[in-house]
Design a protein around this motif. Structure first.
Motif, short mmCIF file in Angstrom:
data_model
loop_
_atom_site.label_atom_id
_atom_site.label_comp_id
_atom_site.label_asym_id
_atom_site.label_seq_id
_atom_site.Cartn_x
_atom_site.Cartn_y
_atom_site.Cartn_z
N ILE A 90 0.84 -1.20 0.00
CA ILE A 90 0.00 0.00 0.00
C ILE A 90 0.88 1.25 0.00
O ILE A 90 0.63 2.20 -0.75
CB ILE A 90 -0.95 0.00 1.21
CG1 ILE A 90 -1.94 -1.17 1.11
CG2 ILE A 90 -1.70 1.32 1.31
CD1 ILE A 90 -2.84 -1.32 2.32
N ALA A 91 1.91 1.24 0.83
CA ALA A 91 2.82 2.39 0.90
C ALA A 91 3.49 2.63 -0.45
O ALA A 91 3.65 3.77 -0.88
CB ALA A 91 3.86 2.17 1.99
N ARG A 92 3.86 1.55 -1.13
CA ARG A 92 4.49 1.70 -2.45
C ARG A 92 3.50 2.26 -3.47
O ARG A 92 3.85 3.06 -4.33
CB ARG A 92 5.03 0.36 -2.93
CG ARG A 92 5.97 0.48 -4.14
CD ARG A 92 6.21 -0.83 -4.83
NE ARG A 92 4.97 -1.35 -5.38
CZ ARG A 92 4.53 -2.59 -5.18
NH1 ARG A 92 5.22 -3.42 -4.44
NH2 ARG A 92 3.39 -2.99 -5.72
N ASN A 93 2.23 1.83 -3.39
CA ASN A 93 1.21 2.36 -4.28
C ASN A 93 1.01 3.85 -4.06
O ASN A 93 0.74 4.60 -5.01
CB ASN A 93 -0.11 1.61 -4.07
CG ASN A 93 -0.24 0.38 -4.95
OD1 ASN A 93 -0.72 0.47 -6.08
ND2 ASN A 93 0.20 -0.76 -4.44
N VAL A 94 1.11 4.29 -2.80
CA VAL A 94 1.00 5.72 -2.50
C VAL A 94 2.13 6.48 -3.19
O VAL A 94 1.92 7.51 -3.83
CB VAL A 94 1.03 5.97 -0.98
CG1 VAL A 94 1.15 7.46 -0.67
CG2 VAL A 94 -0.22 5.40 -0.31
N VAL A 95 3.35 5.96 -3.08
CA VAL A 95 4.50 6.59 -3.72
C VAL A 95 4.33 6.61 -5.24
O VAL A 95 4.61 7.62 -5.90
CB VAL A 95 5.80 5.85 -3.33
CG1 VAL A 95 6.99 6.40 -4.13
CG2 VAL A 95 6.07 5.97 -1.84
N ALA A 96 3.86 5.50 -5.80
CA ALA A 96 3.66 5.41 -7.25
C ALA A 96 2.63 6.44 -7.72
O ALA A 96 2.82 7.09 -8.75
CB ALA A 96 3.22 4.00 -7.63
N THR A 97 1.56 6.59 -6.96
CA THR A 97 0.51 7.54 -7.32
C THR A 97 1.03 8.97 -7.26
O THR A 97 0.77 9.79 -8.16
CB THR A 97 -0.71 7.38 -6.39
OG1 THR A 97 -1.17 6.02 -6.44
CG2 THR A 97 -1.84 8.30 -6.81
N ARG A 98 1.78 9.29 -6.21
CA ARG A 98 2.35 10.63 -6.10
C ARG A 98 3.31 10.92 -7.26
O ARG A 98 3.28 12.01 -7.86
CB ARG A 98 3.10 10.76 -4.77
CG ARG A 98 2.20 10.88 -3.54
CD ARG A 98 3.05 10.84 -2.29
NE ARG A 98 2.25 11.07 -1.09
CZ ARG A 98 2.68 10.84 0.14
NH1 ARG A 98 3.92 10.37 0.33
NH2 ARG A 98 1.91 11.07 1.18
N THR A 99 4.15 9.96 -7.57
CA THR A 99 5.11 10.13 -8.66
C THR A 99 4.39 10.30 -9.99
O THR A 99 4.79 11.12 -10.83
CB THR A 99 6.07 8.93 -8.72
OG1 THR A 99 6.67 8.72 -7.44
CG2 THR A 99 7.16 9.15 -9.76
N PHE A 100 3.34 9.54 -10.20
CA PHE A 100 2.57 9.61 -11.44
C PHE A 100 1.96 10.99 -11.62
O PHE A 100 2.01 11.58 -12.71
CB PHE A 100 1.49 8.53 -11.43
CG PHE A 100 0.61 8.50 -12.66
CD1 PHE A 100 1.17 8.44 -13.92
CD2 PHE A 100 -0.77 8.54 -12.54
CE1 PHE A 100 0.37 8.41 -15.07
CE2 PHE A 100 -1.58 8.51 -13.66
CZ PHE A 100 -1.01 8.45 -14.92
N PHE A 101 1.41 11.54 -10.55
CA PHE A 101 0.77 12.85 -10.66
C PHE A 101 1.80 13.97 -10.84
O PHE A 101 1.50 15.00 -11.46
CB PHE A 101 -0.16 13.11 -9.47
CG PHE A 101 -1.56 12.64 -9.74
CD1 PHE A 101 -2.53 13.53 -10.17
CD2 PHE A 101 -1.90 11.31 -9.59
CE1 PHE A 101 -3.82 13.10 -10.44
CE2 PHE A 101 -3.19 10.86 -9.86
CZ PHE A 101 -4.15 11.76 -10.29
N LYS A 102 3.00 13.80 -10.31
CA LYS A 102 4.06 14.76 -10.59
C LYS A 102 4.40 14.75 -12.07
O LYS A 102 4.65 15.80 -12.69
CB LYS A 102 5.31 14.44 -9.76
CG LYS A 102 5.16 14.77 -8.28
CD LYS A 102 6.44 14.43 -7.52
CE LYS A 102 6.29 14.74 -6.03
NZ LYS A 102 7.50 14.35 -5.27
#
Length: 317
Positions: A90-102
């Motif tokens: 879940i924590a990795r998905n949060v990071v992936a989502t943040r990176t994607f939106f950047k």
């Protein structure tokens, strides 16, 4: 010849939900190419991001990326928990989502970045499994001389614990990366970053025995002289799946938690160093962590272990 529409134009096109999904998938594909070509992330990291993006696109379905709100993203993160994903995933998905939106901001697809407001719950920061010193000793002694390639397996397990290297780093070690006389080796971590890692006497002796007694025989099975240090029975480089299976096999032999993985030895390496008084910055450097925050989780692990000892033995606990 007609120009290919921009990502923003693709997303703005009205039409069927299927077209919106196709546009989102195309943008996600471009995002992974961006991570690969411009960010130079490791292949395993990109594969993980790819799985996260596949899950994300399935969740947002036919909704347009530039119309997603913080509420939509929070619902997505909450859905991961209800699906039973591990806290680390879940924590990795949060990071992936943040990176994607950047990335979406860089491409001009979104103006605001709602992903910046996603909060990672503390419960998602799962404490990594750590072996006790006694368990480590039993585990490292688990290969027997009756095992076909016991010299290799002993050396491999010793290197995992002695250096704290990741499974992929151990599998990619080459003979020329070793500087045993100076008691260190060179490994290539995430993003192709190289670092020098100290190695202890026991691991050095195990490597020397493996190279003297069996590596040459394994290398002879390959049509070309292999560079990797640890070889399979066919003379090829030992891969991560084989390494994972061997760790599971030897853990089962000595009755250690079957959930153990090569990463458990990395966790144990870091925790035992901190318990012995090592400086957090030095541990960060040896592990190859880009951020000190990643290394700090081991201070929490060690604190939880000390708390259990205090509760068990202090008369006024």
């Amino acid at each position: 010849m007609a120009k290919r529409p921009t990502k923003l134009q693709m997303l703005a096109q009205t039409g069927s939900p299927e077209k919106t999904c196709q546009a989102t998938q195309s943008i996600c594909s471009d995002f992974l190419d961006y991570l690969r070509s411009e960010c130079h992330l490791a292949a395993n990291t990109i594969d993980a991001y790819g799985r996260d993006m596949k899950r994300f696109t399935a969740h947002v379905a036919d909704r347009k990326l530039n119309q997603l709100s913080i509420s939509d993203l929070s619902d997505y993160i909450a859905s991961l928990s209800s699906e039973g994903l591990a806290p680390a995933s879940i924590a990795r998905n949060v990071v992936a989502t943040r990176t994607f939106f950047k990335y979406l901001q860089l491409e001009g697809i979104v103006e605001a970045n709602p992903a910046e407001l996603i909060v990672t719950q503390k419960m998602w920061q799962r404490m990594p499994g750590v072996l006790s010193r006694r368990q480590v000793e039993e585990f490292l002694r688990s290969p027997r001389k009756s095992d076909a390639y016991w010299q290799r397996d002993v050396a491999m397990l010793e290197v995992l614990y002695a250096t704290g290297c990741r499974a992929s780093e151990v599998c990619s070690l080459r003979v020329r990366d070793l500087s045993l006389a100076e008691k260190h080796l060179k490994c290539e971590g995430k993003g192709g970053k190289q670092r020098m890692v100290p190695i202890g006497t026991r691991a050095i002796k195990a490597i020397e025995r493996y190279c003297e007694e069996i590596r040459g025989k394994l290398a002879a099975k390959s049509p070309h002289p292999p560079e990797p240090l640890f070889l399979s029975r066919s003379g090829q480089a030992l891969d991560r799946i084989q390494l994972w299976r061997l760790v599971k096999f030897y853990a089962k032999r000595v009755g250690i938690d079957p959930a153990i993985s090569p990463h458990s030895l990395r966790h144990s390496f870091a925790t035992h160093l901190l318990a012995g008084g090592a400086d957090l910055r030095h541990v960060q450097e040896m592990l190859g962590h880009a951020s000190i925050q990643t290394t700090q989780i081991y201070t929490h692990v060690e604190h939880s272990r000390l708390k259990k000892v205090h509760q068990s033995f202090h008369p006024r606990a």
